[in-house]
Design an enzyme around this catalytic site. Sequence first.
Site, short mmCIF file in Angstrom:
data_model
loop_
_atom_site.label_atom_id
_atom_site.label_comp_id
_atom_site.label_asym_id
_atom_site.label_seq_id
_atom_site.Cartn_x
_atom_site.Cartn_y
_atom_site.Cartn_z
N GLY A 198 103.47 57.33 35.92
CA GLY A 198 102.02 57.10 36.02
C GLY A 198 101.20 58.33 36.38
O GLY A 198 99.98 58.28 36.46
N VAL A 199 101.88 59.45 36.60
CA VAL A 199 101.20 60.66 37.06
C VAL A 199 100.79 61.50 35.84
O VAL A 199 101.50 61.54 34.83
CB VAL A 199 102.15 61.44 38.00
CG1 VAL A 199 101.62 62.80 38.34
CG2 VAL A 199 102.41 60.61 39.26
N ASP B 40 97.15 48.93 32.77
CA ASP B 40 97.75 50.21 32.46
C ASP B 40 98.55 50.00 31.17
O ASP B 40 98.92 48.86 30.85
CB ASP B 40 98.65 50.63 33.62
CG ASP B 40 99.46 51.86 33.29
OD1 ASP B 40 98.88 52.83 32.78
OD2 ASP B 40 100.69 51.85 33.55
N ASP C 260 101.31 52.54 29.59
CA ASP C 260 102.70 53.03 29.61
C ASP C 260 103.49 52.34 30.72
O ASP C 260 103.15 52.47 31.90
CB ASP C 260 102.72 54.55 29.85
CG ASP C 260 102.01 55.33 28.75
OD1 ASP C 260 102.16 54.96 27.57
OD2 ASP C 260 101.32 56.31 29.07
N ASP D 143 102.39 49.71 36.60
CA ASP D 143 103.83 49.85 36.90
C ASP D 143 104.09 51.02 37.84
O ASP D 143 105.24 51.25 38.21
CB ASP D 143 104.64 50.06 35.62
CG ASP D 143 104.34 51.41 35.00
OD1 ASP D 143 103.16 51.73 34.82
OD2 ASP D 143 105.30 52.16 34.73
N ARG E 98 99.67 64.67 33.19
CA ARG E 98 100.53 65.68 32.58
C ARG E 98 100.68 66.92 33.45
O ARG E 98 101.77 67.39 33.70
CB ARG E 98 99.95 66.06 31.21
CG ARG E 98 100.96 66.62 30.26
CD ARG E 98 100.34 67.00 28.94
NE ARG E 98 99.74 65.87 28.24
CZ ARG E 98 99.04 65.98 27.11
NH1 ARG E 98 98.87 67.15 26.55
NH2 ARG E 98 98.52 64.91 26.54
N SER F 116 96.82 58.42 30.01
CA SER F 116 97.35 59.20 28.89
C SER F 116 96.31 59.57 27.84
O SER F 116 95.50 58.75 27.44
CB SER F 116 98.48 58.41 28.22
OG SER F 116 98.92 59.11 27.08
N LYS F 117 96.41 60.81 27.39
CA LYS F 117 95.57 61.26 26.27
C LYS F 117 96.15 60.78 24.94
O LYS F 117 95.52 60.92 23.91
CB LYS F 117 95.47 62.80 26.29
CG LYS F 117 94.68 63.33 27.49
CD LYS F 117 94.36 64.81 27.32
CE LYS F 117 93.22 65.26 28.21
NZ LYS F 117 93.65 65.80 29.49
N ASN F 118 97.35 60.21 24.99
CA ASN F 118 97.96 59.65 23.78
C ASN F 118 97.77 58.14 23.70
O ASN F 118 98.36 57.48 22.83
CB ASN F 118 99.46 59.96 23.76
CG ASN F 118 99.72 61.45 23.62
OD1 ASN F 118 99.44 62.03 22.58
ND2 ASN F 118 100.24 62.08 24.66
#
Length: 214
Positions: free
Chosen positions: A48-49, A10, A12, A170, A51, A116-118
Amino acid sequence: MQKPQAIIFDLDGVLTDTSEYHYQAWKHLADDEGIPFTHEENDAHLRGVGRRESLMYLLKGRSVSASQLTEMMERKNRYYNELIKQMTPNEVIEGGRELLQEIRDAGIKTAVASASKNCMVVLERLELVRYFDGIADGYSVVHGKPAPDVFVYAAGTVHVPVSACLGVEDADAGIESIKAAGMVALGIGPKERFQRADKVLSTLARHRLQDMLD
Ligand code: BG6
Ligand code: MG
């Protein structure tokens, strides 16, 4: 555990502390809307959830139209992008680059499985792209964590069977995703956060490959 054929990370909150930026962006939105929101709530419900699911929690039953939902998700993403714009390669966890290199030198494939899309923007800002053989992000699958899809997809990018992968997360939702994918799960954070992790380290910083496997 036995040496895995791939380690799937993962992003983030594991390789960098962007989870704090996600929190700050949600907090900004909550303040705009006059909704109380704390760091503890963020950790328990948003880490972790995805948007949309995060926004649904944040609204706490307030009813809003579909277009308001979209506008709020876009606003949060603008706030988040303002924060990550400033990121530098120094924001990789301490020893993170060396750890990724050690893993690759050991002949183990590396991949990212992020909701994430980022994700690509952050990996580029951190100058981490070249350390990964495969990348799965918020654009790769329809069903986000805790569904197994993003970890299964990531294993596919490196052509390794899920049973030979170690997943690193995380968030408890992420550990669920890893276990549902049929992988061994390493949790990063306080032990109490995780129900189903096979092993937990408080941080991945300053660790070697062997620490992840013992
Ligand atoms: C996860 C983060 O990696 O991605 C969450 O832990 C975030 O906090 C989710 O909500 C979706 O990210 P984004 O960048 O697509 O809004
Ligand atoms: Mg995370």
